[in-house]
Design an enzyme around this catalytic site. Structure first.
Site, PDB file in Angstrom:
ATOM      1  N   TYR A  12       0.824  -1.221   0.000  1.00  0.00           N
ATOM      2  CA  TYR A  12       0.000   0.000   0.000  1.00  0.00           C
ATOM      3  C   TYR A  12       0.862   1.278   0.000  1.00  0.00           C
ATOM      4  CZ  TYR A  12      -3.199   3.428   2.179  1.00  0.00           C
ATOM      5  OH  TYR A  12      -3.929   4.538   2.503  1.00  0.00           O
ATOM      6  N   ILE A  13       1.651   1.483   1.040  1.00  0.00           N
ATOM      7  CA  ILE A  13       2.460   2.716   1.090  1.00  0.00           C
ATOM      8  C   ILE A  13       3.594   2.611   0.073  1.00  0.00           C
ATOM      9  CG2 ILE A  13       3.758   4.281   2.589  1.00  0.00           C
ATOM     10  CD1 ILE A  13       2.270   3.005   4.998  1.00  0.00           C
ATOM     11  N   LEU A  34       5.539 -10.689  -3.047  1.00  0.00           N
ATOM     12  CA  LEU A  34       4.093 -10.743  -3.317  1.00  0.00           C
ATOM     13  C   LEU A  34       3.334 -11.566  -2.271  1.00  0.00           C
ATOM     14  CD1 LEU A  34       3.942 -10.946  -7.238  1.00  0.00           C
ATOM     15  CD2 LEU A  34       3.844  -8.925  -5.762  1.00  0.00           C
ATOM     16  N   TYR A 141       4.679  -6.429  16.895  1.00  0.00           N
ATOM     17  CA  TYR A 141       4.891  -5.640  15.679  1.00  0.00           C
ATOM     18  C   TYR A 141       5.756  -4.409  15.977  1.00  0.00           C
ATOM     19  CZ  TYR A 141       3.946  -2.139  12.120  1.00  0.00           C
ATOM     20  OH  TYR A 141       4.095  -1.159  11.188  1.00  0.00           O
ATOM     21  N   HIS A 189      -8.241  -1.929   9.000  1.00  0.00           N
ATOM     22  CA  HIS A 189      -8.145  -0.474   9.187  1.00  0.00           C
ATOM     23  C   HIS A 189      -9.504   0.219   9.132  1.00  0.00           C
ATOM     24  CE1 HIS A 189      -3.974  -1.556   8.095  1.00  0.00           C
ATOM     25  NE2 HIS A 189      -3.741  -0.731   9.100  1.00  0.00           N
ATOM     26  N   THR A 205     -17.956  -2.498  13.737  1.00  0.00           N
ATOM     27  CA  THR A 205     -17.939  -2.353  15.197  1.00  0.00           C
ATOM     28  C   THR A 205     -16.989  -1.233  15.598  1.00  0.00           C
ATOM     29  OG1 THR A 205     -18.356  -4.715  15.435  1.00  0.00           O
ATOM     30  CG2 THR A 205     -17.511  -3.576  17.376  1.00  0.00           C
ATOM     31  N   ILE A 206     -17.489  -0.316  16.412  1.00  0.00           N
ATOM     32  CA  ILE A 206     -16.640   0.735  16.986  1.00  0.00           C
ATOM     33  C   ILE A 206     -16.055   0.172  18.284  1.00  0.00           C
ATOM     34  CG2 ILE A 206     -16.599   3.108  17.882  1.00  0.00           C
ATOM     35  CD1 ILE A 206     -17.421   2.754  14.868  1.00  0.00           C
ATOM     36  N   ARG A 220      -6.772   9.303  16.587  1.00  0.00           N
ATOM     37  CA  ARG A 220      -5.598   8.962  15.793  1.00  0.00           C
ATOM     38  C   ARG A 220      -5.247  10.119  14.864  1.00  0.00           C
ATOM     39  NH1 ARG A 220      -5.470   5.752  19.022  1.00  0.00           N
ATOM     40  NH2 ARG A 220      -5.367   3.488  18.948  1.00  0.00           N
ATOM     41  N   GLY A 283      -4.850  -3.506  23.211  1.00  0.00           N
ATOM     42  CA  GLY A 283      -3.625  -2.830  22.759  1.00  0.00           C
ATOM     43  C   GLY A 283      -3.845  -1.490  22.089  1.00  0.00           C
TER      44      GLY A 283
HETATM   45  N1  UFG Z   1     -11.334   0.825  14.861  1.00  0.00           N
HETATM   46  C1  UFG Z   1     -12.649   0.550  15.162  1.00  0.00           C
HETATM   47  N2  UFG Z   1     -13.277  -0.440  14.450  1.00  0.00           N
HETATM   48  C2  UFG Z   1     -12.643  -1.163  13.475  1.00  0.00           C
HETATM   49  C3  UFG Z   1     -11.285  -0.858  13.172  1.00  0.00           C
HETATM   50  C4  UFG Z   1     -10.668   0.142  13.905  1.00  0.00           C
HETATM   51  O1  UFG Z   1     -13.273   1.164  16.042  1.00  0.00           O
HETATM   52  O2  UFG Z   1     -13.258  -2.051  12.886  1.00  0.00           O
HETATM   53  C5  UFG Z   1     -10.659   1.885  15.624  1.00  0.00           C
HETATM   54  C6  UFG Z   1      -9.452   1.363  16.380  1.00  0.00           C
HETATM   55  O3  UFG Z   1      -9.843   0.873  17.628  1.00  0.00           O
HETATM   56  C7  UFG Z   1      -8.586   2.605  16.450  1.00  0.00           C
HETATM   57  C8  UFG Z   1      -8.922   3.370  15.164  1.00  0.00           C
HETATM   58  O4  UFG Z   1     -10.150   2.827  14.707  1.00  0.00           O
HETATM   59  O5  UFG Z   1      -8.989   3.403  17.528  1.00  0.00           O
HETATM   60  C9  UFG Z   1      -7.866   3.174  14.084  1.00  0.00           C
HETATM   61  O6  UFG Z   1      -7.636   1.783  13.928  1.00  0.00           O
HETATM   62  P1  UFG Z   1      -6.782   1.167  12.717  1.00  0.00           P
HETATM   63  O7  UFG Z   1      -6.838  -0.304  12.884  1.00  0.00           O
HETATM   64  O8  UFG Z   1      -7.251   1.771  11.441  1.00  0.00           O
HETATM   65  O9  UFG Z   1      -5.326   1.725  12.965  1.00  0.00           O
HETATM   66  P2  UFG Z   1      -4.393   1.578  14.273  1.00  0.00           P
HETATM   67  O10 UFG Z   1      -4.365   2.921  14.921  1.00  0.00           O
HETATM   68  O11 UFG Z   1      -4.767   0.456  15.120  1.00  0.00           O
HETATM   69  O12 UFG Z   1      -3.017   1.123  13.625  1.00  0.00           O
HETATM   70  C10 UFG Z   1      -2.234   1.926  12.783  1.00  0.00           C
HETATM   71  C11 UFG Z   1      -1.474   1.029  11.824  1.00  0.00           C
HETATM   72  C12 UFG Z   1      -0.498   0.160  12.566  1.00  0.00           C
HETATM   73  C13 UFG Z   1       0.379   1.004  13.431  1.00  0.00           C
HETATM   74  C14 UFG Z   1      -0.431   1.894  14.302  1.00  0.00           C
HETATM   75  C15 UFG Z   1       0.460   2.831  15.037  1.00  0.00           C
HETATM   76  O13 UFG Z   1      -2.376   0.235  11.108  1.00  0.00           O
HETATM   77  O14 UFG Z   1       0.289  -0.545  11.639  1.00  0.00           O
HETATM   78  O15 UFG Z   1      -1.350   2.665  13.548  1.00  0.00           O
HETATM   79  O16 UFG Z   1      -0.234   3.415  16.037  1.00  0.00           O
HETATM   80  F1  UFG Z   1       1.141   0.217  14.218  1.00  0.00           F
END
Ligand code: UFG
Length: 324
Positions: A12-13, A34, A141, A189, A205-206, A220, A283
């Protein structure tokens, strides 16, 4: 212009960065196995399918192409998965990187841009987070990335390998015009999952509404993938002009809550996002926002695609097709 090798360039990035490097006139070669990347994310002549663990083949490639600098993305990135399969994460992310660094040493390549992450900070003591905040990952990770970062500090001292470590916050958005998009499998994500809910009608789901934030959901720092790619261009320019090793956060410095992102998706798509509220995800820190003043001051970087509206609007066409 220079010869650049991009590991994980079919991801992606990586693919967004390959696009920008190529547009800048660099001669770009992608090394990707891949395993998670996509063949169609990279122009065919640029793609070299190879494992990072094949040190000999990587060494030959670096020598044959007279590579000036490497941008190293290739890694596993799923936080949750890393807690289930830590050995696989350490092997792939740490041992894979060591194989690459050995090949670079053998070929005499001394410049590297490394994909790191805000996950190296774990649960930060305060936000916005400067680069000087303690390194204290809370999942395998983040630990793999912190380990490679520390390795690079030693390789600077012992081998003169100059590196820029970029600690990404939340990568998102897409370059629709270039035919590039976000498509992790499985998708974890937030923005793609909100859009999946819009398209399929299946609620997202939130995760958690009881965080110590104004609306109770996590905050974030969402950064458009093209602005992240631009940080790599600036990092390469810095290294090619003889700059020293550095570490930079890459984020906007502005945070948005999950509820705010959901509202932006409703606004851009003109449709409701079906959602339910669930417990916290293991986490997840309450708030992660970058202090990116160092990157702005040292490399003159500024985000210009990363308003929440720009991010969501850029992601919507490809996510709409993806989930239809
Ligand atoms: N979230 C939800 N529901 C979902 C998915 C996510 O509520 O179905 C929330 C998460 O709890 C979080 C926010 O949306 O609060 C963002 O979640 P993401 O999974 O999109 O991203 P993260 O912040 O967990 O993770 C990202 C990168 C990681 C990296 C991290 C660094 O994907 O690789 O930021 O903080 F390690």
């Amino acid at each position: 212009m220079s010869n650049i090798l991009v590991t994980g360039g079919a991801g992606y990035i990586g693919s967004h960065t390959v696009h920008q490097l190529t547009q800048r006139g660099h001669q770009v070669t992608v090394l990707d196995d891949l395993s998670t990347g996509f063949r169609d994310a990279v122009p065919e002549p640029q793609l070299h399918i190879c494992s990072l663990f094949d040190t000999e083949q990587v060494t030959h490639l670096l020598q044959r192409l007279q590579i000036d600098a490497v941008v190293h993305f290739a890694a596993f990135i799923a936080v949750g998965e890393s807690t289930q399969e830590p050995e696989r994460y350490f092997t792939n992310n740490v041992a894979g990187s060591l194989s690459l660094f050995s090949a670079m040493a053998a070929a005499g390549v001394k410049k590297l841009v490394f994909s790191s992450t805000a996950a190296v900070y774990g649960n930060p003591l305060s936000t916005p987070i400067p680069e000087t905040a303690p390194i204290a990952p809370v999942n395998p990770y983040g630990e793999t990335k912190a380990t490679v970062e520390r390795t690079l500090e030693w390789l600077d001292r012992c081998r003169g390998l100059r590196s820029v470590r970029l600690r990404y916050f939340n990568a998102c958005g897409a370059n629709e015009a270039a035919g590039l998009s976000e498509r992790h499998v499985p998708e974890t994500h937030l923005i793609p999952l909100l859009m999946k809910a819009v398209v399929t009608g299946q609620p997202v789901t939130i995760f958690g509404t009881d965080y110590p934030t104004p609306d109770g959901t996590c905050i974030r720092d969402y950064i458009h993938v093209d602005d992240l790619a631009k940080a790599h261009i600036a990092a390469i320019d810095h290294l090619l002009s003889g700059g020293p090793s550095e570490v930079f956060n890459v984020g906007t410095g502005r945070g948005f809550s999950v509820r705010e992102v959901l509202a932006a998706v409703e606004q851009v798509t003109g449709r409701p996002v079906p959602h339910v509220f669930g417990p916290r995800r293991d986490g997840d820190p309450a708030e992660l926002v970058a202090d990116s003043s160092k990157l702005r001051a040292r490399l003159g970087w500024n985000p210009d695609h990363s308003t929440l509206h720009q991010i969501v609007a850029s992601a919507w066409p490809s996510q709409q097709r993806r989930w239809a």
